[in-house]
Design a protein around this motif. Structure first.
Motif, PDB file in Angstrom:
ATOM      1  N   ALA A  99       0.909  -1.286  -0.091  1.00 36.46           N
ATOM      2  CA  ALA A  99      -0.011   0.045  -0.083  1.00 36.46           C
ATOM      3  C   ALA A  99       0.934   1.148   0.138  1.00 36.46           C
ATOM      4  CB  ALA A  99      -0.875   0.144   1.301  1.00 36.46           C
ATOM      5  N   ALA A 100       0.365   2.473  -0.649  1.00 34.89           N
ATOM      6  CA  ALA A 100       1.177   3.647  -0.520  1.00 34.89           C
ATOM      7  C   ALA A 100       1.857   4.049   0.733  1.00 34.89           C
ATOM      8  CB  ALA A 100       0.241   4.658  -1.130  1.00 34.89           C
ATOM      9  N   GLN A 101       1.251   3.761   1.827  1.00 36.19           N
ATOM     10  CA  GLN A 101       1.561   4.256   3.219  1.00 36.19           C
ATOM     11  C   GLN A 101       2.570   3.130   3.808  1.00 36.19           C
ATOM     12  OE1 GLN A 101      -1.469   3.007   2.613  1.00 36.19           O
ATOM     13  NE2 GLN A 101      -2.529   2.368   4.197  1.00 36.19           N
ATOM     14  N   ASP A 102       2.761   2.088   3.259  1.00 43.32           N
ATOM     15  CA  ASP A 102       4.029   1.194   3.739  1.00 43.32           C
ATOM     16  C   ASP A 102       5.348   1.362   3.374  1.00 43.32           C
ATOM     17  OD1 ASP A 102       1.640  -0.597   4.370  1.00 43.32           O
ATOM     18  OD2 ASP A 102       1.839  -1.764   2.506  1.00 43.32           O
ATOM     19  N   HIS A 103       6.064   1.044   4.260  1.00 50.90           N
ATOM     20  CA  HIS A 103       7.457   1.449   4.156  1.00 50.90           C
ATOM     21  C   HIS A 103       8.489   0.379   3.676  1.00 50.90           C
ATOM     22  CE1 HIS A 103      10.553   4.935   4.790  1.00 50.90           C
ATOM     23  NE2 HIS A 103      10.971   4.050   4.831  1.00 50.90           N
ATOM     24  N   ARG A 117       7.681   1.563  -6.138  1.00 49.22           N
ATOM     25  CA  ARG A 117       7.257   2.605  -5.305  1.00 49.22           C
ATOM     26  C   ARG A 117       7.126   4.205  -6.003  1.00 49.22           C
ATOM     27  NH1 ARG A 117       4.589   1.301  -1.658  1.00 49.22           N
ATOM     28  NH2 ARG A 117       5.141   2.557   0.009  1.00 49.22           N
ATOM     29  N   GLY A 118       7.215   3.927  -7.406  1.00 48.96           N
ATOM     30  CA  GLY A 118       7.476   5.254  -8.018  1.00 48.96           C
ATOM     31  C   GLY A 118       8.716   5.901  -7.988  1.00 48.96           C
ATOM     32  N   LEU A 119       9.728   5.291  -7.904  1.00 48.45           N
ATOM     33  CA  LEU A 119      11.066   5.907  -7.587  1.00 48.45           C
ATOM     34  C   LEU A 119      11.560   5.972  -8.944  1.00 48.45           C
ATOM     35  CD1 LEU A 119      13.557   6.915  -6.292  1.00 48.45           C
ATOM     36  CD2 LEU A 119      14.410   4.652  -6.251  1.00 48.45           C
ATOM     37  N   HIS A 133      25.313   9.933  -1.372  1.00 46.37           N
ATOM     38  CA  HIS A 133      25.142   8.626  -0.535  1.00 46.37           C
ATOM     39  C   HIS A 133      24.039   7.683  -1.087  1.00 46.37           C
ATOM     40  CE1 HIS A 133      28.269   9.398   2.297  1.00 46.37           C
ATOM     41  NE2 HIS A 133      27.946  10.743   2.591  1.00 46.37           N
ATOM     42  N   GLY A 134      23.095   8.651  -1.554  1.00 47.24           N
ATOM     43  CA  GLY A 134      21.642   7.837  -1.925  1.00 47.24           C
ATOM     44  C   GLY A 134      21.144   8.169  -3.345  1.00 47.24           C
ATOM     45  N   GLY A 135      20.587   9.460  -3.299  1.00 46.02           N
ATOM     46  CA  GLY A 135      20.072   9.701  -4.632  1.00 46.02           C
ATOM     47  C   GLY A 135      18.667  10.507  -4.498  1.00 46.02           C
ATOM     48  N   ASP A 140       9.607  10.583   0.281  1.00 42.44           N
ATOM     49  CA  ASP A 140       8.887  10.774  -1.188  1.00 42.44           C
ATOM     50  C   ASP A 140       8.266   9.639  -1.693  1.00 42.44           C
ATOM     51  OD1 ASP A 140       9.811  13.503  -0.944  1.00 42.44           O
ATOM     52  OD2 ASP A 140      11.382  13.352  -2.577  1.00 42.44           O
ATOM     53  N   HIS A 141       8.773   8.452  -1.242  1.00 39.18           N
ATOM     54  CA  HIS A 141       8.281   7.193  -1.847  1.00 39.18           C
ATOM     55  C   HIS A 141       8.175   6.211  -0.733  1.00 39.18           C
ATOM     56  CE1 HIS A 141       9.244   8.792  -5.837  1.00 39.18           C
ATOM     57  NE2 HIS A 141      10.466   9.194  -5.291  1.00 39.18           N
ATOM     58  N   ASN A 142       8.305   6.475   0.733  1.00 35.70           N
ATOM     59  CA  ASN A 142       8.494   5.454   1.567  1.00 35.70           C
ATOM     60  C   ASN A 142       9.434   4.081   0.944  1.00 35.70           C
ATOM     61  OD1 ASN A 142       6.740   6.765   3.332  1.00 35.70           O
ATOM     62  ND2 ASN A 142       4.867   5.585   2.531  1.00 35.70           N
ATOM     63  N   PHE A 143      10.409   4.603   0.702  1.00 40.27           N
ATOM     64  CA  PHE A 143      11.385   3.706  -0.157  1.00 40.27           C
ATOM     65  C   PHE A 143      12.722   4.465   0.630  1.00 40.27           C
ATOM     66  CE2 PHE A 143      14.122   2.010  -3.306  1.00 40.27           C
ATOM     67  CZ  PHE A 143      13.967   0.630  -3.224  1.00 40.27           C
ATOM     68  N   SER A 144      13.530   3.663   1.628  1.00 40.64           N
ATOM     69  CA  SER A 144      14.789   4.190   2.109  1.00 40.64           C
ATOM     70  C   SER A 144      15.899   3.849   1.170  1.00 40.64           C
ATOM     71  CB  SER A 144      14.942   3.160   3.517  1.00 40.64           C
ATOM     72  OG  SER A 144      13.951   3.647   4.565  1.00 40.64           O
ATOM     73  N   LEU A 145      16.935   4.341   1.699  1.00 39.34           N
ATOM     74  CA  LEU A 145      17.971   4.346   0.787  1.00 39.34           C
ATOM     75  C   LEU A 145      18.592   2.959   0.795  1.00 39.34           C
ATOM     76  CD1 LEU A 145      19.667   7.781   1.673  1.00 39.34           C
ATOM     77  CD2 LEU A 145      18.443   7.500  -0.203  1.00 39.34           C
ATOM     78  N   TYR A 146      19.350   2.685  -0.328  1.00 32.15           N
ATOM     79  CA  TYR A 146      19.891   1.319  -0.256  1.00 32.15           C
ATOM     80  C   TYR A 146      21.256   1.079   0.808  1.00 32.15           C
ATOM     81  CZ  TYR A 146      18.340   0.161  -5.040  1.00 32.15           C
ATOM     82  OH  TYR A 146      17.746  -0.304  -5.962  1.00 32.15           O
ATOM     83  N   THR A 147      21.159  -0.005   1.253  1.00 32.87           N
ATOM     84  CA  THR A 147      21.904  -0.330   2.620  1.00 32.87           C
ATOM     85  C   THR A 147      23.187  -1.343   1.911  1.00 32.87           C
ATOM     86  OG1 THR A 147      20.264  -0.028   4.066  1.00 32.87           O
ATOM     87  CG2 THR A 147      22.112  -1.106   4.871  1.00 32.87           C
ATOM     88  N   LEU A 148      24.264  -0.992   1.874  1.00 36.14           N
ATOM     89  CA  LEU A 148      25.390  -1.677   1.448  1.00 36.14           C
ATOM     90  C   LEU A 148      25.816  -2.795   2.320  1.00 36.14           C
ATOM     91  CD1 LEU A 148      27.478   0.571  -0.886  1.00 36.14           C
ATOM     92  CD2 LEU A 148      25.186  -0.812  -1.341  1.00 36.14           C
ATOM     93  N   VAL A 149      25.700  -2.397   4.128  1.00 32.15           N
ATOM     94  CA  VAL A 149      26.066  -3.392   5.156  1.00 32.15           C
ATOM     95  C   VAL A 149      25.098  -4.468   5.120  1.00 32.15           C
ATOM     96  CG1 VAL A 149      26.741  -3.532   7.323  1.00 32.15           C
ATOM     97  CG2 VAL A 149      27.021  -1.244   6.186  1.00 32.15           C
TER      98      VAL A 149
END
Length: 387
Positions: A99-103, A117-119, A133-135, A140-149
């Motif tokens: 759903a749109a509000q999920d993260h 997520r519309g990114l 670091h991210g981009g 904006d999209h409830n989509f966190s930045l990539y995690t390389l660890v």
């Protein structure tokens, strides 16, 4: 509660997971035929042919992006690239169930999930070009930045989910308010302590989080059977978390199991562990050579289970016109050209940008390092003036 049963796993060079005999949750066979499954088929009945064509378009365009980014790395335009080739169904199917509000907390190859997520996927290139670091802004999209660890973001996801719970956004019965969180990671991450710790906290707190593991068979060069003595989804029961094992190359099955898990989370039923059995058709990253550790026979086996080919077979059988595929191929080609142009136009960032956005507030250690770096850089200007 536990779903799915597995028989014997890989023996010899060719893995036997992902076949119909494994009793994975599957709604679409490798020859494109629909399969009825009592629990999950009702969750995809509303998807008509137009919706399935939409899922197909998602997967084709994401693969075009992935292919283009790989080529850009080979031409020296990107420093590194983690392909999602072969994992499109797991990502698009699960992503479209959100759903749109999920993260979402992704790892580093969830390009397909980001698309759902519309990114603007071109923004992903900033990090791998070494300019950011991210981009993008996660809000904006409830989509966190990539995690390389590897696996560390599973803890972030669980903590965020506990925050959602404490905000009262779980179990209200309001579909516009109730929220869930998804953490994506690979089979290798399940060996990390962070993932185990996250599952402990999620279980005892009934956190509204879904752990979506894409078992792509290889943790770089280590096969799954050397990472775990039991199928990965069975780990869920050890934490008291419902678990399900799904055919990760079946976009419909991935949609259905994720939708069910998300509904449980949003209603206050707590976490779910999903193991999506898929295959990384490309390298771990472009710095890797998979021919050093896996066979051609294995790759050929999985190539016959390509998630995009599978859905295309179904669409053709259902009457999708050839013009649809022709138009999509042209759209994908134009998309690839846009990606190339965009990547080469990304402005070079100032070296000091590395100190920005490390913490939300000012941090004395970061400021001390920034001051040292500024002095270091100024030293070159002084040397130039003396010459």
């Amino acid at each position: 509660m536990e779903f799915g049963v597995i028989q014997s796993d890989t023996q010899g060079e060719t893995p036997h997971v992902g076949t119909q005999d494994d009793d994975l949750i599957q709604l679409l066979t490798i020859t494109g035929e629909r399969v009825h499954q009592q629990t999950y088929s009702p969750l995809v009945e509303h998807l008509d042919r137009a919706a399935l064509e939409g899922l197909y378009r998602d997967m084709v365009l994401v693969r075009r992006f992935d292919t283009e980014a790989t080529a850009l790395q080979r031409h020296g335009e990107l420093g590194l690239w983690p392909q999602c080739l072969g994992q499109e169904a797991a990502q698009i199917g699960s992503g479209r169930a959100l759903a749109a509000q999920d993260h979402v907390f992704p790892s580093y190859r969830e390009h397909g999930v980001g698309w759902t997520r519309g990114l603007d996927l071109r923004k992903v290139l900033h990090q791998f070009r070494g300019e950011d670091h991210g981009g993008w802004d996660p809000a904006d999209h409830n989509f966190s930045l990539y995690t390389l660890v590897i696996g560390s973001h599973a803890l972030h996801a669980t903590g965020y989910a506990m925050g959602v719970q404490r905000d009262g956004d779980v179990g209200t019965g309001n579909p516009e308010r109730d929220r869930a969180v998804v953490a994506y990671f690979g089979d290798g991450a399940t060996s990390q302590g962070d993932v185990s710790e996250a599952m402990v906290f999620a279980a005892v707190n009934d956190a509204p989080v879904v752990f979506f593991c894409q078992n792509n068979q290889w943790a770089i060069s280590e096969p799954t059977e050397r990472q775990s003595r039991v199928p990965l989804y069975r780990r869920g029961s050890g934490f008291g978390i419902p678990a399900v094992r799904v055919d990760g190359n079946d976009v419909l099955a991935c949609y259905a199991v994720t939708r069910e898990a998300l509904e449980r989370a949003r209603s206050g039923g707590g976490p779910t562990f999903i193991e999506a059995v898929t295959y990384r058709m490309g390298a771990h990253t472009t710095s890797d050579d998979p021919t050093r550790y896996r066979s051609r026979a294995e790759e050929d086996y999985w190539r016959t289970r390509d998630p995009i080919d599978r859905l295309k077979l179904h669409l053709v059988a259902e009457g999708t016109a050839p013009e649809f595929f022709t138009a999509l191929d042209e759209e994908a080609e134009a998309f690839g050209e846009q990606i190339r142009d965009y990547c080469r136009s990304i402005p070079k960032a100032a070296p000091s940008r590395i100190f920005e956005h490390v913490y939300a507030a000012e941090h004395s250690l970061v400021e001390a390092e920034r001051a040292w770096f500024d002095e270091y850089e100024a030293g070159f200007a002084t040397e130039g003036a003396q010459r």
